[in-house]
Design an enzyme around this catalytic site. Structure first.
Site, PDB file in Angstrom:
ATOM      1  N   CYS A  59      23.548  14.337 -15.276  1.00  0.00           N
ATOM      2  CA  CYS A  59      24.671  13.589 -15.855  1.00  0.00           C
ATOM      3  C   CYS A  59      25.892  13.619 -14.933  1.00  0.00           C
ATOM      4  CB  CYS A  59      25.027  14.168 -17.214  1.00  0.00           C
ATOM      5  SG  CYS A  59      26.346  13.259 -18.043  1.00  0.00           S
ATOM      6  N   CYS A  63      31.300  18.284 -17.993  1.00  0.00           N
ATOM      7  CA  CYS A  63      31.564  19.127 -19.172  1.00  0.00           C
ATOM      8  C   CYS A  63      31.195  20.573 -18.828  1.00  0.00           C
ATOM      9  CB  CYS A  63      30.760  18.631 -20.361  1.00  0.00           C
ATOM     10  SG  CYS A  63      30.938  16.850 -20.623  1.00  0.00           S
ATOM     11  N   CYS A  66      27.912  22.409 -20.079  1.00  0.00           N
ATOM     12  CA  CYS A  66      26.649  21.663 -20.241  1.00  0.00           C
ATOM     13  C   CYS A  66      25.613  21.946 -19.159  1.00  0.00           C
ATOM     14  CB  CYS A  66      26.931  20.167 -20.298  1.00  0.00           C
ATOM     15  SG  CYS A  66      25.445  19.230 -20.724  1.00  0.00           S
ATOM     16  N   CYS A 103      17.679  12.518 -34.013  1.00  0.00           N
ATOM     17  CA  CYS A 103      18.793  12.213 -33.117  1.00  0.00           C
ATOM     18  C   CYS A 103      18.330  12.215 -31.665  1.00  0.00           C
ATOM     19  CB  CYS A 103      19.907  13.242 -33.307  1.00  0.00           C
ATOM     20  SG  CYS A 103      21.308  12.920 -32.225  1.00  0.00           S
ATOM     21  N   CYS A 134      19.869   8.527 -35.367  1.00  0.00           N
ATOM     22  CA  CYS A 134      21.124   8.917 -34.735  1.00  0.00           C
ATOM     23  C   CYS A 134      20.893   8.909 -33.225  1.00  0.00           C
ATOM     24  CB  CYS A 134      21.519  10.322 -35.196  1.00  0.00           C
ATOM     25  SG  CYS A 134      23.053  10.909 -34.435  1.00  0.00           S
ATOM     26  N   CYS A 194      29.122  10.715 -36.168  1.00  0.00           N
ATOM     27  CA  CYS A 194      28.809  12.140 -36.135  1.00  0.00           C
ATOM     28  C   CYS A 194      29.716  12.692 -35.041  1.00  0.00           C
ATOM     29  CB  CYS A 194      27.335  12.344 -35.795  1.00  0.00           C
ATOM     30  SG  CYS A 194      26.900  14.076 -35.486  1.00  0.00           S
ATOM     31  N   ARG A 270      27.647  20.389 -39.968  1.00  0.00           N
ATOM     32  CA  ARG A 270      26.367  20.886 -39.431  1.00  0.00           C
ATOM     33  C   ARG A 270      26.546  22.121 -38.559  1.00  0.00           C
ATOM     34  NH1 ARG A 270      24.511  16.539 -36.708  1.00  0.00           N
ATOM     35  NH2 ARG A 270      23.799  15.755 -38.702  1.00  0.00           N
TER      36      ARG A 270
HETATM   37  N1  SAM Z   1      25.990  12.914 -23.051  1.00  0.00           N
HETATM   38  C1  SAM Z   1      26.373  12.662 -24.369  1.00  0.00           C
HETATM   39  C2  SAM Z   1      27.740  13.164 -24.727  1.00  0.00           C
HETATM   40  O1  SAM Z   1      28.220  14.083 -24.101  1.00  0.00           O
HETATM   41  O2  SAM Z   1      28.321  12.632 -25.668  1.00  0.00           O
HETATM   42  C3  SAM Z   1      25.380  13.179 -25.380  1.00  0.00           C
HETATM   43  C4  SAM Z   1      24.740  14.537 -25.257  1.00  0.00           C
HETATM   44  S1  SAM Z   1      25.820  15.965 -25.306  1.00  0.00           S
HETATM   45  C5  SAM Z   1      24.712  17.184 -24.756  1.00  0.00           C
HETATM   46  C6  SAM Z   1      26.143  16.247 -27.022  1.00  0.00           C
HETATM   47  C7  SAM Z   1      27.058  17.385 -27.405  1.00  0.00           C
HETATM   48  O3  SAM Z   1      26.354  18.625 -27.374  1.00  0.00           O
HETATM   49  C8  SAM Z   1      28.286  17.662 -26.569  1.00  0.00           C
HETATM   50  O4  SAM Z   1      29.341  16.801 -26.884  1.00  0.00           O
HETATM   51  C9  SAM Z   1      28.624  19.092 -26.934  1.00  0.00           C
HETATM   52  O5  SAM Z   1      29.523  19.121 -28.032  1.00  0.00           O
HETATM   53  C10 SAM Z   1      27.281  19.683 -27.352  1.00  0.00           C
HETATM   54  N2  SAM Z   1      26.810  20.686 -26.376  1.00  0.00           N
HETATM   55  C11 SAM Z   1      26.255  20.440 -25.176  1.00  0.00           C
HETATM   56  N3  SAM Z   1      25.962  21.582 -24.526  1.00  0.00           N
HETATM   57  C12 SAM Z   1      26.343  22.608 -25.340  1.00  0.00           C
HETATM   58  C13 SAM Z   1      26.308  24.026 -25.233  1.00  0.00           C
HETATM   59  N4  SAM Z   1      25.855  24.633 -24.137  1.00  0.00           N
HETATM   60  N5  SAM Z   1      26.773  24.764 -26.262  1.00  0.00           N
HETATM   61  C14 SAM Z   1      27.261  24.145 -27.362  1.00  0.00           C
HETATM   62  N6  SAM Z   1      27.312  22.807 -27.525  1.00  0.00           N
HETATM   63  C15 SAM Z   1      26.876  22.038 -26.527  1.00  0.00           C
HETATM   64  C1  DTB Z   2      25.964  18.279 -31.332  1.00  0.00           C
HETATM   65  O1  DTB Z   2      27.147  18.401 -31.698  1.00  0.00           O
HETATM   66  N1  DTB Z   2      25.205  19.276 -30.969  1.00  0.00           N
HETATM   67  C2  DTB Z   2      23.905  18.785 -30.526  1.00  0.00           C
HETATM   68  C3  DTB Z   2      23.985  17.264 -30.824  1.00  0.00           C
HETATM   69  N2  DTB Z   2      25.339  17.120 -31.252  1.00  0.00           N
HETATM   70  C4  DTB Z   2      23.624  16.291 -29.813  1.00  0.00           C
HETATM   71  C5  DTB Z   2      23.598  19.146 -29.142  1.00  0.00           C
HETATM   72  C6  DTB Z   2      23.629  20.643 -28.918  1.00  0.00           C
HETATM   73  C7  DTB Z   2      23.230  20.861 -27.524  1.00  0.00           C
HETATM   74  C8  DTB Z   2      23.016  22.285 -27.209  1.00  0.00           C
HETATM   75  C9  DTB Z   2      22.718  22.539 -25.782  1.00  0.00           C
HETATM   76  C10 DTB Z   2      21.399  22.035 -25.286  1.00  0.00           C
HETATM   77  O2  DTB Z   2      20.398  21.921 -26.043  1.00  0.00           O
HETATM   78  O3  DTB Z   2      21.338  21.738 -24.101  1.00  0.00           O
HETATM   79 FE1  SF4 Z   3      26.795  14.750 -19.718  1.00  0.00          FE
HETATM   80 FE2  SF4 Z   3      26.402  17.122 -20.855  1.00  0.00          FE
HETATM   81 FE3  SF4 Z   3      28.829  16.085 -20.793  1.00  0.00          FE
HETATM   82 FE4  SF4 Z   3      26.959  14.952 -22.379  1.00  0.00          FE
HETATM   83  S1  SF4 Z   3      27.805  16.992 -22.593  1.00  0.00           S
HETATM   84  S2  SF4 Z   3      28.411  13.898 -21.023  1.00  0.00           S
HETATM   85  S3  SF4 Z   3      25.130  15.316 -21.112  1.00  0.00           S
HETATM   86  S4  SF4 Z   3      27.610  16.692 -18.973  1.00  0.00           S
END
Ligand code: SAM
Ligand code: DTB
Ligand code: SF4
Length: 332
Positions: A59, A63, A66, A103, A134, A194, A270
């Site tokens: 990506c 973030c 992530c 989702c 979703c 959401c 959630r």
């Molecule tokens: N790329 C898209 C975005 O960022 O909107 C969708 C996928 S992203 C992984 C969805 C959400 O997962 C993020 O906004 C974040 O709140 C949550 N998330 C991702 N990695 C996480 C982590 N290591 N611990 C907790 N929440 C996480």
């Molecule tokens: C949200 O708030 N939490 C979910 C979903 N929306 C997409 C994602 C959690 C991701 C946790 C880290 C991972 O699995 O990489």
């Molecule tokens: Fe990309 Fe992860 Fe950020 Fe979603 S949360 S925009 S997958 S870097």
């Protein structure tokens, strides 16, 4: 009920009021949140949603939490967008395993128009299985949002992640306003939102209040409100800073859930990332304080999740029942 009925959701919360809720004596706070929860929901019903990463890694965003950002070395390999057939096989298995909502998550900064036809085919297929649909695909234009809605998408996940003052500590490749704009497009297209965030990223209580204040003052409260506890990922800035230890005190996490329930009383709150490392007792307190949805299945997107056996035991121990989606409402 009249629009001024005190039992109706409010959109005029001040940050000071939300901070005041966090500062309530814990027992009072949980009691008030549990009382509000009962006004709108059956407290024994918990929604089961299941995630699938349909496009993993690589990506462009940075973030700081992530595993899928191309900016960090986390060991997650970039993969291509899955075929619709493979996604539908996973959705069928999720439905047969008891999930109600499916989702689809993609590690994208934004949806590209060239990928939209594959997405709309997936969404229509998942919907035809009788699941709530979703997706979380990054930023959307107004037109893309309309196309996803037309294909049968019920919910779009797009998190604000943290309070506006802490946001730049977490991500710098997009702004808070970018997120709000996509949420506007989602609502304008007639989809449900959401939207939630993450706690345990080193933010202050004021930042947690800032996140919930931002959510509670949106024109429409999120239909689903995910509260994630940071799942620390080695190689990411926030994961490396946190190390392997839990990143948020469990009682502070419960407080956050309780305040979410009070300021967004009709949202489905959630328990999301980080649930795997929570005790049954912490989860029980969260459900008491108004959480009423979980992610089921052994995996979130890339991180592990409490598996089916643990959740079957959890539901039995706490006398919980799955919440059944209102099909007519979901199809509306
Ligand atoms: N790329 C898209 C975005 O960022 O909107 C969708 C996928 S992203 C992984 C969805 C959400 O997962 C993020 O906004 C974040 O709140 C949550 N998330 C991702 N990695 C996480 C982590 N290591 N611990 C907790 N929440 C996480
Ligand atoms: C949200 O708030 N939490 C979910 C979903 N929306 C997409 C994602 C959690 C991701 C946790 C880290 C991972 O699995 O990489
Ligand atoms: Fe990309 Fe992860 Fe950020 Fe979603 S949360 S925009 S997958 S870097």
């Amino acid at each position: 009920m009249s629009p001024t009925d005190p039992a109706q959701p409010r959109h005029d919360w001040t940050l000071a009021e939300v901070e005041g809720l966090f500062a309530r004596p814990f027992m009072e706070l949980v009691f008030e949140a549990a009382s509000t929860h009962r006004r709108w929901f059956d407290p024994s019903e918990i929604q089961k949603a299941q995630l699938l990463s349909i496009k993993t890694g690589g990506c462009a965003e940075n973030c700081g939490y992530c595993s899928q950002s191309a900016h960090f070395r986390t060991g997650v390999k970039a993969e291509k967008l899955m075929d619709a057939e493979a996604v539908l096989a996973e959705a069928r298995a999720a439905r047969d395993g008891g999930a109600d909502r499916f989702c689809m998550g993609a590690a994208w900064r934004e949806l590209k128009d060239r990928d939209t036809p594959r997405l709309t085919a997936m969404i229509a297929g998942v919907k035809a299985l009788g699941l709530e649909t979703c997706a979380t695909l990054g930023m959307l234009t107004a037109d893309q949002a309309r196309q996803l809605k037309a294909a049968g998408l019920d919910f779009y996940n797009h998190n604000l992640d943290t309070g506006p003052e802490y946001y730049a500590e977490v991500v710098t490749t997009r702004t808070y306003q970018d997120r709000l704009d996509t949420l506007d497009h989602v609502r304008a297209a007639g989809m449900k939102t959401c939207c939630g965030g993450i706690v345990g990223m080193g933010e202050s209580r004021r930042d947690r209040a800032g996140l919930l204040h931002a959510l509670a003052t949106l024109p429409v409260h999120p239909d689903s409100l995910p509260v994630n506890a940071l799942a620390p990922v080695a190689g990411t800035p926030l994961g490396d800073r946190a190390g392997a230890s839990p990143t948020i005190d469990p009682i502070e996490f419960v407080r956050t859930v309780a305040v979410a329930r009070l300021v967004c009383p009709r949202s489905v709150v959630r328990l999301s990332a980080g649930r795997e490392s929570m005790s049954v007792e912490t989860q029980a307190l969260c459900f008491l304080a108004g959480a009423n949805s979980i992610f089921v299945g052994g995996k979130l997107l890339t991180a592990p999740n409490a598996g089916e056996d643990a959740d079957t035991a959890l539901f039995a121990q706490l006398d919980l029942r799955p919440m059944i989606a209102d099909r007519e409402d979901a199809a509306a």
